[in-house]
Write a protein that holds these residues in place. Sequence first.
Motif, PDB file in Angstrom:
ATOM      1  N   VAL A 110       0.838  -1.191   0.000  1.00 31.38           N
ATOM      2  CA  VAL A 110       0.000   0.000   0.000  1.00 31.38           C
ATOM      3  C   VAL A 110       0.879   1.249   0.000  1.00 31.38           C
ATOM      4  O   VAL A 110       0.553   2.263  -0.623  1.00 31.38           O
ATOM      5  CB  VAL A 110      -0.945  -0.019   1.214  1.00 31.38           C
ATOM      6  N   ILE A 141       0.250   4.491  -2.442  1.00 31.48           N
ATOM      7  CA  ILE A 141      -0.070   5.877  -2.091  1.00 31.48           C
ATOM      8  C   ILE A 141       1.027   6.820  -2.570  1.00 31.48           C
ATOM      9  O   ILE A 141       0.768   7.963  -2.924  1.00 31.48           O
ATOM     10  CB  ILE A 141      -0.368   6.070  -0.578  1.00 31.48           C
ATOM     11  N   LYS A 159       0.275   7.473  -6.202  1.00 31.38           N
ATOM     12  CA  LYS A 159      -0.854   8.392  -6.315  1.00 31.38           C
ATOM     13  C   LYS A 159      -0.370   9.840  -6.198  1.00 31.38           C
ATOM     14  O   LYS A 159      -0.810  10.716  -6.944  1.00 31.38           O
ATOM     15  CB  LYS A 159      -1.865   8.076  -5.211  1.00 31.38           C
ATOM     16  N   ARG A 160       0.544  10.091  -5.278  1.00 30.08           N
ATOM     17  CA  ARG A 160       1.060  11.450  -5.091  1.00 30.08           C
ATOM     18  C   ARG A 160       2.036  11.838  -6.201  1.00 30.08           C
ATOM     19  O   ARG A 160       2.190  13.011  -6.512  1.00 30.08           O
ATOM     20  CB  ARG A 160       1.762  11.581  -3.732  1.00 30.08           C
ATOM     21  N   LEU A 173      -6.660  -9.887 -12.538  1.00 31.03           N
ATOM     22  CA  LEU A 173      -7.266  -9.709 -11.229  1.00 31.03           C
ATOM     23  C   LEU A 173      -6.574  -8.645 -10.394  1.00 31.03           C
ATOM     24  O   LEU A 173      -6.665  -8.654  -9.166  1.00 31.03           O
ATOM     25  CB  LEU A 173      -7.301 -11.048 -10.513  1.00 31.03           C
ATOM     26  N   ALA A 174      -5.860  -7.727 -11.053  1.00 29.23           N
ATOM     27  CA  ALA A 174      -5.208  -6.643 -10.314  1.00 29.23           C
ATOM     28  C   ALA A 174      -6.258  -5.900  -9.498  1.00 29.23           C
ATOM     29  O   ALA A 174      -7.348  -5.609  -9.986  1.00 29.23           O
ATOM     30  CB  ALA A 174      -4.531  -5.697 -11.294  1.00 29.23           C
ATOM     31  N   PHE A 175      -5.927  -5.610  -8.247  1.00 25.64           N
ATOM     32  CA  PHE A 175      -6.929  -4.987  -7.386  1.00 25.64           C
ATOM     33  C   PHE A 175      -6.387  -3.803  -6.594  1.00 25.64           C
ATOM     34  O   PHE A 175      -6.817  -2.663  -6.797  1.00 25.64           O
ATOM     35  CB  PHE A 175      -7.507  -6.042  -6.434  1.00 25.64           C
ATOM     36  N   PHE A 235      -7.531   0.106  -6.666  1.00 25.11           N
ATOM     37  CA  PHE A 235      -8.380   0.461  -5.521  1.00 25.11           C
ATOM     38  C   PHE A 235      -7.828   1.697  -4.820  1.00 25.11           C
ATOM     39  O   PHE A 235      -8.578   2.596  -4.452  1.00 25.11           O
ATOM     40  CB  PHE A 235      -8.447  -0.713  -4.540  1.00 25.11           C
ATOM     41  N   ILE A 236      -6.516   1.761  -4.660  1.00 25.07           N
ATOM     42  CA  ILE A 236      -5.944   2.878  -3.909  1.00 25.07           C
ATOM     43  C   ILE A 236      -5.610   4.066  -4.807  1.00 25.07           C
ATOM     44  O   ILE A 236      -5.883   5.205  -4.466  1.00 25.07           O
ATOM     45  CB  ILE A 236      -4.691   2.412  -3.148  1.00 25.07           C
ATOM     46  N   GLN A 284      -9.186   4.335  -7.868  1.00 23.79           N
ATOM     47  CA  GLN A 284     -10.578   3.995  -7.527  1.00 23.79           C
ATOM     48  C   GLN A 284     -11.418   3.768  -8.789  1.00 23.79           C
ATOM     49  O   GLN A 284     -12.623   4.008  -8.785  1.00 23.79           O
ATOM     50  CB  GLN A 284     -11.216   5.110  -6.684  1.00 23.79           C
ATOM     51  N   ALA A 342     -11.586  -6.945 -10.842  1.00 21.71           N
ATOM     52  CA  ALA A 342     -11.660  -7.292  -9.417  1.00 21.71           C
ATOM     53  C   ALA A 342     -12.228  -6.129  -8.609  1.00 21.71           C
ATOM     54  O   ALA A 342     -12.941  -6.333  -7.631  1.00 21.71           O
ATOM     55  CB  ALA A 342     -10.278  -7.673  -8.898  1.00 21.71           C
ATOM     56  N   MET A 359     -15.950  -6.092  -9.178  1.00 20.84           N
ATOM     57  CA  MET A 359     -16.509  -7.208  -8.429  1.00 20.84           C
ATOM     58  C   MET A 359     -16.634  -6.825  -6.948  1.00 20.84           C
ATOM     59  O   MET A 359     -17.645  -7.102  -6.304  1.00 20.84           O
ATOM     60  CB  MET A 359     -15.574  -8.407  -8.593  1.00 20.84           C
ATOM     61  N   TYR A 360     -15.607  -6.169  -6.448  1.00 21.58           N
ATOM     62  CA  TYR A 360     -15.624  -5.704  -5.059  1.00 21.58           C
ATOM     63  C   TYR A 360     -16.747  -4.689  -4.844  1.00 21.58           C
ATOM     64  O   TYR A 360     -17.523  -4.796  -3.896  1.00 21.58           O
ATOM     65  CB  TYR A 360     -14.267  -5.086  -4.713  1.00 21.58           C
ATOM     66  N   PHE A 413     -19.677  -5.310  -2.236  1.00 23.59           N
ATOM     67  CA  PHE A 413     -19.609  -4.651  -0.940  1.00 23.59           C
ATOM     68  C   PHE A 413     -20.166  -3.226  -0.949  1.00 23.59           C
ATOM     69  O   PHE A 413     -20.692  -2.778   0.052  1.00 23.59           O
ATOM     70  CB  PHE A 413     -18.171  -4.665  -0.423  1.00 23.59           C
TER      71      PHE A 413
END
Lengths: 276, 300
Positions: free
Chosen positions: B125, B129, B132-133, B233-235, B239-240, B243, B254, B257-258, B262
């Motif tokens: 993670v 992040i 992302k920056r 299936l990269a997630f 996700f981080i 999005q 993936a 699917m999440y 959820f």
Amino acid sequence: MRNKIIYHTLVFSFGLIMLYPLFWMLMSSFKDSNTIFTTAGQLIPRNFTLENYKNGWRGFGNVGFGSFFGNSLIIAFFATIGTLFSSALVAYSFARCEFKGSGFLFAAMLASMMLPGQILMVPQYLWYRKLGWVGGFAPLIVPYWFAIQGFFVYLMRNFIDGIPRDLDEAAQIDGCSYYAIFTRIILPLMRPAFVTSGIFSFIWRWDDFMSALLYINKTALYPVALALKLFADPSSSSDYGAMFAMAALSLVPVVMIFFIFQRQLVEGIASSGIKG
Amino acid sequence: MKKYGKLYKFFYKKSTVGVVMCLPFIIGFCLFLAVPMGLSLYYSFCEYNILSPAQFTGTGNYIKMFTGDKTFWRAVKATFYFAFVSVPLRLLFALVVALILFHQTKMTGIYRAAYYLPSILGGSVAVSILWKRMFAADGVVNILLNSVGVDIHFNWLGNTKTAIWTLVLLSVWQFGSSMLIFLSAMKQISGELYEAAEVDGAGGAKKFFSITLPLLTPTIFFNLIIQLIGGFLAFTQSFIITQGKPMDSTLFYALYMYQQTFTFSNAGYGSAMAWVMLIFIGIMTWVLFKTKKFWVYDQG
């Protein structure tokens, strides 16, 4: 000679470019939080400060990063112990004690190796919910005590295959049962396989974000990977200094493993032929 | 006494020991793989929001997926794009760098470590992040470009064309472990082959295309399959970092699917998506195995 210089300059600078993002994050974590992006072009901080580490360590709500690191350690440690223990048993069974159906089970294990965790994300969640496991560490630890990662069974089976069968036979003549052969002969010889598997398992469990995201819902139980995500949330205050400080800190265990066990990592990847 | 002896004998028989030692896997396979997959196969034919009991709706989820859900197809498109671009690129990079590092010098160990480190850290993670920056409008990539004279204030993550490339770059950046696999495979190629080729007057390129590359094809093949499956299936990264934004251009399978399961509480639909992907992976692997005889060197 000139070719040599060109070769080393190119390979070396390419390596620097590869590692630059990591250096940048590390160096930024020592800068004043509000100067990180104004001075992003300079790698070395002008004012070297540990303020970000102090701020970040406080964590979120009442939960500090100390707890997050503790949670990650508990999860990674117990999942890894379980993986090593169960995978060794199963690997021994596949390598030395064939039985009716063991060929089929081995094939099933190889097939499950191809099955990525994300496919199981929804099915496992629904199942663990039925078992009442959601919200605690159980889904992150218990399954690993049942050799569910074929990679490690495969790696250990190959290792046991490399141990001469003469040793087993000699032990058998001395009256050892198949159980005793495992505990007295095979297990002590498996140390290198345990080191390699343990390293990979620990790193994977330490970095595992998805299962934590699915199953842990109390901040107090968050592992580091999930806690870092809180920094990236749009709703949280954007203290980039603290974010980079904790992100850098979260990499420390893995980087340490990398430097101490580099040989085992390289051999593990090379011998299994599978991406680590 | 005799009965005890029989039981004793049975317990210590080779095949019994095999079953006993294999028990963790047998139990684990049933409990954590077969049962959840079976359960989700049933749920995939249901409407199920996790909280209330599942309602059987037949093939409703599958029909909706293939005919009525545009987002699903956008996710498929983004995922295919990502997997079919990033995996070949990463393998190509790994191969080229492995060739460069194959020539041993005193520094090779250090170079190898430097190139390998991103693979070990890239899945975390922390790196996501950071990424992302780096690619934000005021991120370090733009600032570095500005400092070398390119006046740019472009948000790499906000554009449908570039956002996915930041994820591709993150994936290619982790070429190190594939590089190590290629290096070790190259070391196993017998030196006699090269010597014989040199006697016949073969140059570097000829040696590469006639010896090294063909003998590496089994390794390439195996890693292509494993990494393509991983790519589909990269997630965590999407996700981080993105999005799924902007406009679903990085909405990976993936991740969708999440979200369905959820965020939108459609666990039945999520289960159906898992099964569709599983079947797709099965077919793709089978097809790739069929192509094997055309390009993979058979050592047997």
